[in-house]
Design an enzyme around this catalytic site. Structure first.
Site, PDB file in Angstrom:
ATOM      1  N   ASP A  13       0.809  -1.226   0.000  1.00 30.78           N
ATOM      2  CA  ASP A  13       0.000   0.000   0.000  1.00 30.78           C
ATOM      3  C   ASP A  13       0.841   1.274   0.000  1.00 30.78           C
ATOM      4  O   ASP A  13       0.447   2.297   0.566  1.00 30.78           O
ATOM      5  CB  ASP A  13      -0.966   0.010   1.204  1.00 30.78           C
ATOM      6  CG  ASP A  13      -1.870  -1.211   1.201  1.00 30.78           C
ATOM      7  OD1 ASP A  13      -2.238  -1.659   0.105  1.00 30.78           O
ATOM      8  OD2 ASP A  13      -2.200  -1.699   2.297  1.00 30.78           O
ATOM      9  N   LYS A  16       1.758   2.057  -5.100  1.00 24.00           N
ATOM     10  CA  LYS A  16       2.291   1.463  -6.338  1.00 24.00           C
ATOM     11  C   LYS A  16       1.358   1.741  -7.521  1.00 24.00           C
ATOM     12  O   LYS A  16       1.814   2.060  -8.617  1.00 24.00           O
ATOM     13  CB  LYS A  16       2.472  -0.063  -6.162  1.00 24.00           C
ATOM     14  CG  LYS A  16       3.474  -0.445  -5.078  1.00 24.00           C
ATOM     15  CD  LYS A  16       3.564  -1.941  -4.888  1.00 24.00           C
ATOM     16  CE  LYS A  16       2.312  -2.556  -4.301  1.00 24.00           C
ATOM     17  NZ  LYS A  16       2.008  -2.176  -2.910  1.00 24.00           N
ATOM     18  N   HIS A  41      -4.729  -1.844  -5.781  1.00 19.73           N
ATOM     19  CA  HIS A  41      -3.912  -0.743  -6.296  1.00 19.73           C
ATOM     20  C   HIS A  41      -4.828   0.372  -6.786  1.00 19.73           C
ATOM     21  O   HIS A  41      -5.617   0.177  -7.709  1.00 19.73           O
ATOM     22  CB  HIS A  41      -3.002  -1.246  -7.433  1.00 19.73           C
ATOM     23  CG  HIS A  41      -2.001  -2.261  -6.975  1.00 19.73           C
ATOM     24  ND1 HIS A  41      -1.105  -2.866  -7.817  1.00 19.73           N
ATOM     25  CD2 HIS A  41      -1.741  -2.759  -5.740  1.00 19.73           C
ATOM     26  CE1 HIS A  41      -0.343  -3.711  -7.109  1.00 19.73           C
ATOM     27  NE2 HIS A  41      -0.723  -3.663  -5.861  1.00 19.73           N
TER      28      HIS A  41
END
Ligand code: GDP
Ligand code: IMO
Ligand code: MG
Length: 443
Positions: A13, A16, A41
């Site tokens: 977390d 990315k 994501h």
């Protein structure tokens, strides 16, 4: 033949998704190499937020080839749900999404075993996402897994399913006293998935290698983070795959000599979801402030993320095991409100000083961080795109982290949106313009 691997440097977390989406502007292929739909994501484009779980975070760039590599474990139901979610938002992917024929399937018994195993562990639980990730990788390694290619051959699929489900059900019923899984129901369900997914299944390692040979730019998208890596993380409080850069070779089928850059994503503070040691965790109002300002709630499970100060021992370990050539520092703006900031530079454990992370988890659990303190900048950095426009104290914080970690930042993120980024060094070195600039369309 540029291949850029993007790896989380902490416990996942780190942001990315945002960085991958940004880098996709310059890439031809974006490929996930490990993990499954335990990942979440986030990509924010204008007012729209997308959370990708299995599909690469490059999917929002029309025309970019997205690949789910052989190292990923695929729950077909979750994948189809994600595809439908994107389709309902006018994101199409026919022709530009491929799934490796060698990727292993997450089966309903994997999920059932994951949940039953966590329940049985009680207060020794890992805090998994309950998605069946660990049991699916266990089957892969013990050679009893079922792969995407098997899904396309009904007789072979049935044979493998019959063998494996008998063992899995025995285990579920006799050991965990849990409900067994119905073989015929699973078979019918998975044959339906096969019909839907068939056209996406391919030899993706061949495709990537051919692209690399032609000089195409490949972005390898890591999920989770270095300290969740099954080898290099805080075992057993880890995931069951290899998020570290080496995982990109096995997880995509490319040689180590193909990798030209490795970018670590470093959150400007630290978070962790699930159980396991976290020396710089803050269980006070500063931790709560980071959680609120950073909106630190799991993108997959919605669980609140544990928050704490940045730990340069954690980052240095990641620099070593991944060989970072640069880092992207994210969520700097979350620190805007703080009077002072602490940076962990080592630990004291049972009266002994440690300059690096001890590998024994029993030691790490008892470590007290040694901090240096820096003044906060107490002004907004949200959306700043030029380094010189950052408050001097924010620059000093970045420079201190960079010096202590031994890697230079290439990007600094000052907000969730694509454009809220300071670009100090362009990735994919040697290329100056975004890929096919005239043709490239972002949605
Ligand atoms: P990932 O799993 O590494 O892709 O990260 P997640 O998406 O799970 O969590 C990162 C969260 O931070 C998401 O909500 C992002 O939209 C958000 N985010 C990313 N970069 C920044 C940033 O620089 N500033 C702020 N405030 N939020 C960010
Ligand atoms: P992204 O890609 C943060 C954590 C779980 C648990 C441990 C094992 O969004 O950064 P698993 O279900 O994988 O067997 O759970 O790993 N975990 C993550 N934490 N971000 C993630 O992914 C994670 N994926 C798994 O919380 O502690
Ligand atoms: Mg996430």
């Amino acid at each position: 033949m540029p291949v850029l691997v993007v790896v989380g440097s902490q416990w996942g977390d780190e942001g990315k998704g945002k960085i991958i989406d940004l880098l996709t502007e310059r890439a031809d292929i974006v490929a996930r190499y490990q993990g499954g739909h335990n990942a979440g994501h986030t990509v924010v484009v204008g007012e729209d937020e997308f959370i990708l779980h299995l599909i690469p975070s490059g999917i929002l760039h029309k025309g970019t080839q997205c690949v789910i590599g052989n190292g990923v474990v695929v729950d077909p139901a979750a994948l189809i749900e994600e595809m439908d979610g994107l389709l309902s938002r006018q994101i199409t992917f026919d022709g530009n999404l491929l799934i490796s024929a060698n990727a292993h399937l997450i089966m309903p018994y994997h999920k059932a075993i994951d949940i039953a195993s966590e329940q049985r562990k009680g207060n020794r639980k890992i805090g998994t996402t309950g998605r069946g990730i660990g049991p699916a990788y266990a089957d892969k390694i013990s050679r009893s897994g079922i792969r995407m290619a098997d899904l396309l051959e009904p007789d072979l699929f049935r044979e493998k399913l019959t063998t494996r489900i008998a063992e899995a059900n025995f285990f579920l019923e006799q050991f965990y006293h849990a409900q067994p899984v119905d073989e015929n129901k699973v078979f019918d369900e998975y044959m339906g998935y096969a019909r839907r997914l068939k056209k996406y299944v391919a030899d993706t390692a061949l495709l990537i290698n051919q692209a690399v040979a032609k000089g195409k730019k490949v972005l390898a998208e890591g999920a989770q983070g270095t300290h969740l890596d099954v080898d290099h993380g805080t075992y057993p409080y880890v995931t069951s795959s290899s998020p570290t850069a080496g995982g990109a070779c096995t997880g995509l089928g490319i040689g180590p000599n193909r990798i030209t850059e490795v970018m670590g994503i470093v959150k400007a503070y630290t978070t962790r979801v699930g159980e396991g040691p976290f020396p710089t965790e803050l269980q006070d109002e500063t931790g709560k402030l980071l959680q609120d300002r950073g909106r630190e709630y799991g993108a997959t499970t919605g669980r609140p993320r544990r928050c704490g100060w940045i730990d340069t021992c954690v980052i240095r370990h990641a620099v070593r095991v991944n060989g970072f050539t640069s880092v992207a520092i994210t969520k700097l703006d979350v620190l805007d409100a703080l009077d002072e900031l602490k940076i962990c530079v080592g630990y004291t454990c049972k009266g002994k000083q440690y300059g690096e992370m001890p590998s024994e988890i029993s030691l790490l659990v008892d470590c007290t961080p040694n901090y240096i303190t820096m003044p906060g900048w107490k002004q907004s950095t949200i959306g700043i795109t030029k380094y010189a426009a950052l408050p001097k104290k924010a620059q000093a914080y970045i420079e201190k982290i960079s010096r202590l970690s031994g890697v230079k930042p290439a990007l600094i993120s000052t907000g969730a949106r694509r454009d809220e980024t300071i670009v100090l060094e362009q990735p994919f070195k040697g290329t100056t313009a975004p890929r096919k600039k005239a043709k490239k369309k972002t949605r």
